[in-house]
Enzyme design. Structure first.
Site, PDB file in Angstrom:
ATOM      1  N   ASP A 189       0.857  -1.027   0.097  1.00 46.46           N
ATOM      2  CA  ASP A 189       0.043   0.112  -0.022  1.00 46.46           C
ATOM      3  C   ASP A 189       0.862   1.289   0.038  1.00 46.46           C
ATOM      4  O   ASP A 189       0.509   2.157  -0.762  1.00 46.46           O
ATOM      5  CB  ASP A 189      -0.908  -0.017   1.300  1.00 46.46           C
ATOM      6  CG  ASP A 189      -1.875  -1.159   1.372  1.00 46.46           C
ATOM      7  OD1 ASP A 189      -1.450  -2.158   1.553  1.00 46.46           O
ATOM      8  OD2 ASP A 189      -3.120  -1.049   1.264  1.00 46.46           O
ATOM      9  N   THR A 190       1.868   1.198   0.864  1.00 41.15           N
ATOM     10  CA  THR A 190       2.650   2.583   1.086  1.00 41.15           C
ATOM     11  C   THR A 190       3.486   2.759  -0.184  1.00 41.15           C
ATOM     12  O   THR A 190       3.652   3.824  -0.831  1.00 41.15           O
ATOM     13  CB  THR A 190       3.616   2.554   2.245  1.00 41.15           C
ATOM     14  OG1 THR A 190       2.876   1.947   3.394  1.00 41.15           O
ATOM     15  CG2 THR A 190       4.493   3.319   2.270  1.00 41.15           C
TER      16      THR A 190
END
Length: 613
Positions: A189-190
């Site tokens: 996600d990051t």
């Protein structure tokens, strides 16, 4: 059969039997409020579950053609499951969120609209916007704030919340980013958001109402070891590696040499080194350097044999160069960080996986420790048999080494205790490795399970298991054990012969018999090298000299000045040979980080997910 749809929602699922049905139905109901029924699809990205999640997902897919179930027989990780599902999705707008529905679903329309309207390429919900900060428990809030702060600091992200499981992107944006995202787990996600910003994509962050469901999934292994290391890896790839070219690499090699040589003067008096060298027989000193240099191809042969047990066939010359480079790094960097350099070189240049690279290096270290422990133990047994242990005790306590300075005496004491502990640990390690190689039991996953039940812990366990298996393969077979053991003995005998030649170059041979000289040298060098295992100083400089000096003075008629001079010159000769060999190897192998990574074969083996009808 694939249908033309506008929005694909992917639900990453791992053991979600209690929530998946309700989540799918809620998702379909929410989408129906603002999109035509036939314009959406919901994909359950089931990630190797071992509960009833696959069965429930199959049933949902059978009941509603808008629901699709993608099953994986093995764990892909959260990011891996998402990526596979997105590749198979039909929609132009790709959405995903956590199956616990912690984010209020009334925000789904806003999330989809921001990308579907083509106003943004990527959209993400945020729990940390100033106008709507989520009320998070202490156990969740502090780690989350710290993590997001690190991402903003090191990865120069402008976003406030990178891990909120509520995101959307256009199909085009996904295909621009997917090949650059390396992580397959929680950091996916990051990395998606960071790389999207670096590419200049339009990223929208908007506040959402969020309520924690169940206990926190903050995980010791994943969040401390995994996420932190991924921040460092991404920082290196985005901020450091692009600036490294051949000129920078060569300059770094020269700087490495200078730093290594300067570090030798931190613990030693430069004038004393020059005085000792001036008094020594230059021919014998040169011979000592040649003898020590001869041990390096043997190191390469040993490393070749170790890697061969792991299934990798490499040339001795290349491996010798890799060892030179890593040992030069160990003279400069603390905590034996140069070892990682060797693992990197063999990975980048020969595509030997990191677990195998570190396992082969660990096997080498175990054999080194075992060999010098046996050498030191043999001499110690001889001292006990001849009743000379009192001289050793007096020397270490100080009463028998009055000519030795306080620093050398203290270093000798420290070295003796460290060497004893390291020697015992080395013997226990070899026994454990050989014994476990003959056992079918594996305690790694159960041990990690005490700290973590997360999918990242499974990933870490897999890496550690591969490491242990590789180590066992090297030490578990008798013929391999014997072959590597013999080369280890040859390496350390040459190391001791180097020290003997240095002592003879300073006239020590006239003060004792050859047998005493050899015995003292074997014991002093072995204990000094055992003490160097703990990174108390770069390259063991200072500690090695103190140990060598105190033991030589305690066990022989050699005077303290000669012993100190021999210790300095012996270590200096070995370090100079190491550094020069390291620089030569860097030049000959052209160790440029950028080029090495480009040349490495990092093909990711991915099995296509199986779609359930």
């Amino acid at each position: 059969m694939d249908r033309p749809v506008e929005v694909s929602v992917v639900l990453p699922a791992y053991n979600e039997e209690h929530t998946i049905e309700g989540t799918v139905r809620t998702t379909l109901e929410t989408l129906a409020a603002f999109l035509p029924s036939d314009a959406v699809e919901v994909i359950v990205a089931e990630d190797g579950c071992d509960d009833r999640t696959p069965e429930i997902a199959d049933q949902l897919a059978a009941e509603d053609s808008r629901v699709r179930h993608f099953h994986s027989d093995e764990r892909l990780g959260r990011g891996g499951a998402l990526e596979r599902a997105f590749e198979a999705a039909n929609g132009e707008t790709l959405v995903y969120f956590d199956t616990d529905l912690a984010t209020d679903m009334r925000h789904l329309e806003e999330l989809v609209k921001r990308v579907r309207s083509e106003e943004y390429d990527v959209a993400t919900g945020s729990r940390w916007m100033p106008e709507n900060v989520a009320d998070r428990p202490f156990k969740r809030g502090i780690p989350s704030r710290g993590y997001n702060g690190m991402v903003r600091l090191f990865l120069r992200s402008k976003l406030r919340d990178h891990q909120c499981g509520f995101k959307a992107m256009s199909r085009e944006a996904f295909y621009q980013l997917k090949d650059e995202i390396k992580d397959n787990h929680w950091f996916w996600d990051t990395e998606l958001l960071v790389r999207a910003q670096r590419k200049g994509l339009r990223v929208a962050e908007f506040s959402v109402d969020w309520e924690p469901k169940g206990d926190t999934k903050v995980d010791l292994v994943r969040d401390i070891f995994g996420m932190g290391s991924q921040i460092g890896r991404t920082w290196w790839e985005l901020s450091v590696r692009p600036r490294i070219d051949r000129r920078v690499t060569m300059a770094a090699g020269v700087a490495l040499t200078l730093v290594a040589l300067m570090l030798m003067t931190v613990y030693l008096d430069p004038q004393e080194v020059l005085d000792v060298m001036g008094a020594a027989d230059p021919a014998l000193v040169l011979l000592a350097a040649v003898v020590y240099l001869v041990s390096w191809p043997i190191r390469g042969l040993r490393y070749r044999d170790i890697l061969a047990e792991l299934g990798f066939r490499e040339k001795t010359g290349f491996l010798t160069g890799a060892i030179f480079i890593s040992q030069t790094g160990n003279l400069v960097f603390p905590a034996r960080a140069g070892d990682a350099v060797r693992a990197y070189v063999v990975k980048a240049r020969r595509n030997i996986p990191y677990p195998s690279g570190f396992a082969s290096l660990a096997a080498e270290r175990v054999f080194d420790l075992l060999t010098i422990t046996v050498l030191a133990g043999t001499v110690l047994l001889g001292l006990v048999a001849t009743g000379n242990t009192s001289a050793l005790v007096d020397g270490l306590l100080g009463s028998g080494a009055g000519q030795v300075g306080a620093s050398e005496r203290q270093a000798g004491r420290t070295a003796a205790f460290v060497a004893a502990g390291v020697g015992v640990a080395a013997i226990l390690a070899v026994v454990a490795i050989v014994a476990s190689a003959r056992s079918d039991r594996n305690f790694i996953r159960s041990a990690l399970g005490r700290f973590s039940s997360d999918s990242y812990a499974d990933h870490v366990a897999g890496i550690v298991e591969q490491f242990v298996v590789d180590l066992q393969r090297t030490a578990g077979r008798r013929d391999a054990f014997a072959r590597v053991g013999v080369s280890s003995l040859a390496i350390w005998v040459l190391d001791v012969v180097t020290a003997i030649l240095v002592l003879v170059a300073l006239g020590a041979s006239g003060e004792m018999s050859l047998v005493t000289l050899v015995a003292v040298s074997f014991f002093a060098v072995s204990v000094g090298n055992l003490a160097k295992v703990l990174p108390l100083s770069p390259g063991g400089i200072g500690l090695y000299e103190g140990a060598f000096t105190i033991l030589v003075v305690a066990l022989s008629p050699i005077s303290a000045p000669v012993a100190v001079g021999a210790a300095i010159l012996d270590h200096a000769v070995k370090n100079i040979v190491t550094v020069l060999g390291g620089v030569a190897s860097m030049l000959s192998l052209n160790v440029s980080l950028t080029k090495a990574v480009e040349e490495s074969a990092n093909a990711r083996e991915q099995a296509e997910p199986v779609e359930s009808d």
